[in-house]
Structure formats: C-alpha cells, structure tokens
Enzyme design. Structure first.
Site, mmCIF file in Angstrom:
data_model
loop_
_atom_site.group_PDB
_atom_site.id
_atom_site.type_symbol
_atom_site.label_atom_id
_atom_site.label_comp_id
_atom_site.label_asym_id
_atom_site.label_seq_id
_atom_site.Cartn_x
_atom_site.Cartn_y
_atom_site.Cartn_z
ATOM 1 N N GLU A 86 -6.808 6.535 19.222
ATOM 2 C CA GLU A 86 -7.689 7.707 19.231
ATOM 3 C C GLU A 86 -8.617 7.710 18.024
ATOM 4 O O GLU A 86 -9.800 8.029 18.133
ATOM 5 C CB GLU A 86 -6.837 8.992 19.261
ATOM 6 N N SER A 90 0.354 5.996 3.282
ATOM 7 C CA SER A 90 0.842 6.948 4.289
ATOM 8 C C SER A 90 1.944 7.829 3.733
ATOM 9 O O SER A 90 2.741 7.406 2.893
ATOM 10 C CB SER A 90 1.391 6.187 5.492
ATOM 11 N N GLN A 114 0.852 -1.193 0.000
ATOM 12 C CA GLN A 114 0.000 0.000 0.000
ATOM 13 C C GLN A 114 0.878 1.230 0.000
ATOM 14 O O GLN A 114 1.703 1.377 0.901
ATOM 15 C CB GLN A 114 -0.734 0.031 1.344
ATOM 16 N N SER A 162 4.684 -1.226 4.674
ATOM 17 C CA SER A 162 5.003 -2.615 5.017
ATOM 18 C C SER A 162 5.229 -3.410 3.743
ATOM 19 O O SER A 162 4.566 -3.173 2.733
ATOM 20 C CB SER A 162 3.844 -3.267 5.776
ATOM 21 N N GLU A 177 -9.118 -3.656 5.399
ATOM 22 C CA GLU A 177 -8.092 -3.602 6.429
ATOM 23 C C GLU A 177 -8.704 -3.762 7.813
ATOM 24 O O GLU A 177 -8.223 -4.523 8.639
ATOM 25 C CB GLU A 177 -7.346 -2.272 6.365
#
Lengths: 376, 408
Positions: free
Chosen positions: B390, B148, B145, B180, B263
């Site tokens: 969070e 990020s 992926q 990853s 995911e």
C-alpha cells in the site's frame, strides 16, 4: 541475425516525437472516428502521407527492396505511436504481416517484385491464414492449391483477414500435396471475392475472403509455409506488443489526467487510495509490458545480449496483451459513467485490447506457445 | 548487435572477471534435476545458530577478499578503500559476480554496506567515519538499522524512542523492532525523538549506537515462518557520545532519507539462493511434471502466466541496467520491481501448494514437497518488507504519476 541499420537512443526519441506530433495533428480522436466510418475503414490520404512524407512503411524493409533497412526496435517506436493514437490503417497488415511473410519466405523474386510497392505505400498487403475455426495455424489448411500447367490456382475460404477488402496483395496459406505453402494473390484476380465483417475493434477492418480457382503465384518453397508462418508470428507478436504498449500508456495517461481533474466528495478522485492504488497497479503493468515489448523487439532484431526470439516474443505477446486489456478496462472504471459512453474514446482501446489479445489465438494458445518455447 | 563504439566499462568488467577467476569457482549452469540438491525454497533463514554463524563468517571472509582486491566498495572514496567509480560499475560487478559461486554477503551488504555505510559517509563526523567505514567494508563490523518501532511502521517519523541530552552526549530509552541482522551486528543506526514538541519530522535525531554498550539488549523475534531473522532491540538508558550523532540535532529525518533512498534501490533485486532457484523456470516446470500435473490445462495455464511475468520482470531489470549504463537517472523501475517481485513469489507459492497438494501439510520426508512451506510462509512478508504494498503504491501514485495526496 538480421542486418539492420543502427540508430541511437536520441534518434529514436526524435522519431517518436515526429510521429507523435504528426498523429496528434492529423489522427486525433475525431479524425479516427471519421476515418473508421468511411470506406475502406481508414483515411487513405493520411495513409499516403504517412508513406510519402514520413516514409514509415519503408523503414523496416531492407535497402535492397526499396526500404531503409531499420530493424524492429526502430519500427517499434512507430507502432507504439500508432497504437497510442489508435490510427486506423494498413500499417500492421501491410508492413508487419505481408512484408514479414515475403521476407521470411526468402523468395528473392517475390521480394524484389512485391516489397518496393509496400515500402513506398503504393501497395497494401495482407496475410490470409485463418479459416473457419479462427485458429492461427501453420499447417492443415482447408484452402487448397492446385498446379495447373505450371501455374497455381487456389480454392477455399479465409476469414479474419485484416484489411482483406482493401488490400492490393494477399499472401494466402494453402495446402499442397507437398505440404503447406504460401501464395501471392492480386486483388482483382479471377474468382477472388472479399467481404468486410462487423468487427469488435472498429479501428481494424477485417474481411472474409473467398477463392475459387483463383490464379496465384507460389512464394518461397513448396511446403515451406510452416516455417514462414512461425517466423511471421514472432515478428507480428513483438510488433503487436509494441502497439499494445503505446495504447496501454495512452489509457494510463488518460486515467491519471481524469483522476487529477475529477472531483467527488470535495476532492480529486486520484487522492483516494482506492483510485490511486488502481492507477499504481496500471503503471506497474505498463512498465512491465514496456520491458517485455522492448526485449521482444531486440530479440527479433537479433541483438547479441537478447534472449531467443521465440521466447521473448511469446513473453511479450502474453504480458502486453494482459497489460493492455487490464489498463483498458480499468481506464473505463476510473472514468465512471462517462467512460462507458460511445462518445468517450475509452471503448476504442477496450475493443482493440480484446481483439489484439485474441488475434493470434488468445491466452490459452499463446500460453501453450510460451511453454513450448521453453520445452515444458 | 551492431553497436560499434567501445564499451567504457569493458576494462572494468575484465578486471572483475580476472579477480573472480582467481578467487572463486564459476557457478555450474546445469539444469535443475528433481530430487537433487538442497531441498529449500524459503527466503528467511531457518538454520540452527551454529550453521548461521558459519555462514556469517564466510560472508565476512569474502567481503574482506573483495575489499583487499578493490571490489569491496566500488563507489566509495579512495580514502576509505573505495574506488570512486559509478553505481553502474557496481551493477556490472554484481552481474559478473552472479556467474560465480561465492558466499552470500547479504548479512553485511543489504543494510550495513548498502544503506548505513553511505549514510555514515554523508552525515557522520570524521572520527566516526574513520573508525567504522573501513571496518565495515573490510567485513569486520556489521551494521543494522534501529528504525522500526512497535508503534511506528510505515510512518517512520512517528518514532517514540527518546534521546535526551547529558553533559557529554545523549541517553537513549526505547524499543525497536523488526531489526534484521541485529543478532550479528556491532553497531546500529537509531532514529530517536529529541524534541517531542516539534512537528514529528522535525524532532528526530539519528545516532550510531555501539551495540556492546550497557543497556542494549537484542532479543530474537521469531517470525511466522519459524525462524528468527529479526530482533527486538531494547535501549535502556544507553549512553551515546555526541560524536556518534549523525547529522544535525533534530535533523534526523534528512539522515533517514539518505538511508531509505539506498534501501529502495536494493530491495527487489536481492535473491537468496533458495528463492533464486525457485525463480528459475526449469524448477517450476520440473515441479509441474513431478507432481503429476504435466497435462493439467489449468495448472499449465497458471505456470505460463507466472513464467511470462517472471521473465518480463527479468527483462525489466535488464532494461533498467541498460538505461543506467547509458547514463539515465533511475526511474520508477525499482518500486515497480519490488511490487512485481512480491506478487510473483506469492503466486509461485500458491501454485506450488496446489501442485504439491496435501503433502504440503506434513513432512513425509519426500524431497520437494513439504519444503514448499518455506516459500508459502515467507510469502506474506514479501508484500510487507521494504514498505507495504500500500505504501509502495502511494509512492508510485504520488511521486511518479503526480496524483494528489490524501488530505490530512
């Protein structure tokens, strides 16, 4: 495994809906407050209707003894709803503790004479185990039984007896020369006296019971109380867990509803992450507790794919006690000042949560119980 | 149990067992023996590159065996070698496979087969689907992926990597991070900004990038636990043909959601071998006694609390599977499981550190002491990966409990 009548998921949901609607109508907050203020600490008429109209006490009692023969999974629905509504009444003491002890004793005569009354609600039963130190023990009772010309008499003092003042039938654990044994004592028996105690949880009456040369009938084998009480504890732990989950979910729902409606600094308090995250933590604990209680009930019913009942019951009691205590406390926090008032129902749950957590010995005891089931 | 109706999945389960019996050994169920076996507790790989490469090769070979026997893509379309069965069949297969000793295929499945494969199927053109899907599910192509970025963490829609139109396709410029398996991957799914003037969710396009293209540079990123599981990926004027675009131009957010939904379903249930062993209550009990704390009331209490929560978390997973098997829609359980999984592993790491004591601080060579560092140093990541705690709590609060969003 226990033979139980099967019931589908859809039927369980129907049962939940029926009990919830009934309790919403007749056991709302004001009704609960009225009931606990009057003698004997619950609404006797409502209890009669729960027994006769809904047939709730009969559900988990075997058909041979006047019941419907459902298992604890089914009964768990009823317990969850009673916990949710905080309905006062002898359901737990009579159906879970007293009937559970009779069934665990394997005493055919005692079951056939005593269980039909519990099943139809005409008899309220309870179990008297605890003595001065407050511990749930299975042996070493200070209360003693003496055989007197073919019958038995009991002498001693029991405390923390749920519904001890209103029960018609008390199952009392006592020491005999052959080991601990269980005895049936009828209300009104000679030398028996019960006195109600002030309680932390005002929705569950508790008494001290004194016995002085009180006539009693042996239930099960002499010296068999260790196993009977261990079996009852498994059943009672998962039943309590089911109640705790219902009550915990009520606290969560109450807190969420308030967080959506209450505004501070120009916005609903539930939009603040500090509050939102607290509610998410509460949801996580309740979700976990629900799974623990469900598996405990399945294990107690002897499902093939369930873990050993003693393990699942110890896990359920530990996780559900902690979860209910946590959400009951956080519910008050979310409500701010109004949650601390006597008029708000939040304290009823908070009181119940701590009393439940301590009912069979408290965290230090049930944690050791869990480790013992795993051989640690 | 007294249920009498035949289980519709039973035939499938039998078939899976027959396949596994023919191709793998049953996992031994021996109790934990202190001092025996590998001395690992970590989640992240710290193996030297040649060992890691060998594990990747084993994973590829096992995925190929699965594929050739009809278990490589249980939910996938038959035209790509799938079986067109339900997600519940997938769960049943995973449960049965867990009883056998087979290579860990996480390097292929967690991201590539679990998230990117379904995304290519839903949003890719025929050329791309034909080229990559069978190769991925045969274990030949590993996908990562490229989501990020250094400046965009939980706010994925804030990506700044640019994709600009050329005559025959697109040119990509930017930097990705926390990628990853990029060191083993052949392709990556990139989210790029294609319209900087549009609202941030509306100016993104998704692409499938061949990582062997000129301008792609994968650099290992060493994490606090010491290993290098993640990578930084630099995209410097990388030319991507337009047929490698996934979904519509500026429609990349919708494509990303397909990936992210897959995911959420996978994080929290994964267990690498070291962590799986740490999670077994026999292992923690052995640590309690071997460390001399068998009679320590405070340590026993903490162990009991953790054991109760771990066991209940396992019951929650069982309940989820039972619900899915009976046809229910997935509820909030996956997000709750992820939160609890991170919390439980963190508590285990700190209990272990307390039990092991000062011997955790230096490697004295004693089995089962210094190795707890691996879990301790992995623990902070558990609370971050797949979305920080969070963010997970915002999701539970807003989507499950219906609480209002923070005003923007």
């Amino acid at each position: 495994m226990t033979k139980t009548t099967t019931i589908t998921e859809g039927e369980l949901e129907d049962l939940r809906g029926t009990v919830r609607a009934f309790l919403a109508e007749y056991s709302g907050e004001q009704a609960v407050r009225r009931a606990v203020a009057a003698d004997p600490g619950y609404d006797v008429d409502l209890w009669r209707r729960l027994a006769t109209e809904l047939g709730l006490p009969a559900m988990a009692i075997p058909e041979a003894y006047g019941g419907d023969g459902f298992g604890l999974v089914t009964l768990g629905i009823v317990l969850g709803e009673m916990g949710r509504a905080m309905t006062p009444g002898p359901f737990f003491s009579s159906v879970i503790l007293a009937a559970g002890a009779l069934l665990a004793s394997g005493d055919e005569t005692a079951c056939s004479t005593r269980l039909p009354g519990i099943a139809d609600g005409s008899v309220v039963g309870t179990l008297a185990v605890v003595e001065a130190d407050g511990a749930w023990r299975t042996d070493g009772f200070a209360t003693t039984a003496r055989e007197d010309g073919g019958s038995w008499v009991l002498t001693g003092e029991k405390t923390l007896v749920p519904e001890g003042s209103s029960a018609d039938l008390l199952l009392v654990a006592a020491s005999t020369p052959a080991g601990p044994a269980l005895f049936a004592v009828d209300a009104g028996a000679a030398g028996l006296s019960a006195g109600a105690l002030r309680t932390l949880d005002i929705t569950r009456p508790i008494s001290r019971v004194a016995l002085s040369e009180t006539p009693a009938v042996l239930v099960g084998d002499l010296g068999a109380a260790r196993q009977i009480l261990a079996d009852v504890l498994v059943r009672a732990s998962v039943a309590l867990a089911a109640e705790q989950v219902g009550a915990a979910r009520a606290c969560l729902e109450m807190a969420v509803a308030y967080a959506k409606e209450r505004e501070q600094f120009g916005r609903a308090i539930g939009s603040f992450q500090a509050v939102k995250h607290k509610l998410a933590d509460m949801l996580a604990r309740v979700t976990l507790a629900d799974a623990a209680a469900t598996e405990g009930l399945r294990a107690a019913d002897g499902f093939d794919d369930a873990p050993p009942a003693a393990v699942a019951a110890a896990v359920a009691h530990s996780v559900c006690s902690e979860a209910f205590m946590y959400v009951a406390a956080e519910n008050i926090q979310v409500h701010g000042g109004i949650g601390f008032t006597w008029e708000h129902p939040a304290h009823l749950y908070y009181r119940r949560a701590k009393a439940d957590q301590l009912m069979f010995g408290g965290p230090a005891v049930y944690h050791e119980r869990l480790l013992a089931t795993l051989g640690v | 149990m007294t249920t009498t109706e035949a289980d519709p999945l039973a035939a499938f389960a039998d078939e899976a067992r027959a396949f596994l019996d023919a191709h793998a050994e049953r996992r031994s169920t021996d109790a934990v023996i202190w001092g025996k076996g590998e001395d690992h507790t970590g989640y992240f790989s710290e193996d030297p590159p040649e060992v890691e490469q060998a594990l990747v090769d084993q994973a590829r070979a096992w995925q190929r065996t699965r594929y050739e026997n009809g278990f490589g893509w249980i939910t996938g379309p038959e035209s790509y070698g799938g079986r067109e069965l339900s997600g519940v069949h997938d769960l049943v297969y995973d449960q049965i496979e867990a009883e056998y000793d087979v290579p860990d295929t996480g390097v292929l499945s967690l991201i590539g087969l679990g998230m990117i494969g379904p995304t290519i199927l839903a949003h890719g053109r025929d050329e791309v689907r034909d080229r990559y899907l069978p190769a991925m599910f045969r274990g030949e192509v590993i996908a990562c992926q490229l989501f990020s970025e250094p400046g965009a963490g939980s706010d994925l829609a804030g990506v700044q990597t640019r994709a600009s139109r050329t005559e025959d396709g697109w040119v990509l410029r930017g930097q990705k991070v926390w990628t990853s398996v990029a060191q083993h991957a052949q392709i990556g799914m990139a989210l790029c900004r294609t319209d900087p003037d549009a609202p941030k969710h509306k100016g993104i396009t998704a692409f499938l990038v061949d990582l062997s293209l000129p301008g792609v540079e994968v650099r290992p990123l060493r994490q606090m636990s010491g290993g290098a599981e993640f990578n930084e990926v630099f995209l410097t004027d990388v030319h991507v043909p337009d047929d490698h675009r996934l979904g519509e131009v500026n429609g990349g957010w919708r494509v990303a959601l397909t990936t992210l939904m897959n995911e959420r379903a996978s994080v929290g249930n994964e267990a690498s071998t070291g962590v799986a062993r740490v999670l077994s209550d026999g292992f923690l009990a052995a640590l309690l006694h071997e460390s001399g704390h068998g009679e320590d009331a405070a340590a026993r209490r903490r162990l009991a609390e953790i054991t109760a929560d771990l066991t209940a978390a396992e019951y929650l997973n069982r309940a989820t599977i039972r619900r899915l098997r009976s046809g229910a829609q997935p509820g909030p359980e996956a997000s709750v499981s992820k939160l609890l999984w991170a919390q439980n592993l963190t508590r285990i790491a700190h209990l272990a550190a307390e039990l092991v004591g000062p011997r955790l601080t230096a490697d004295t060579g004693e089995w089962g002491t210094f190795s707890w560092n691996e879990l301790l140093l992995s623990a902070p990541a558990f609370r971050i990966l797949g979305g920080t705690e969070e963010i997970m709590k915002n999701i539970l609060g807003e989507r499950v409990l219906g609480l209002p969003k923070e005003p923007s």
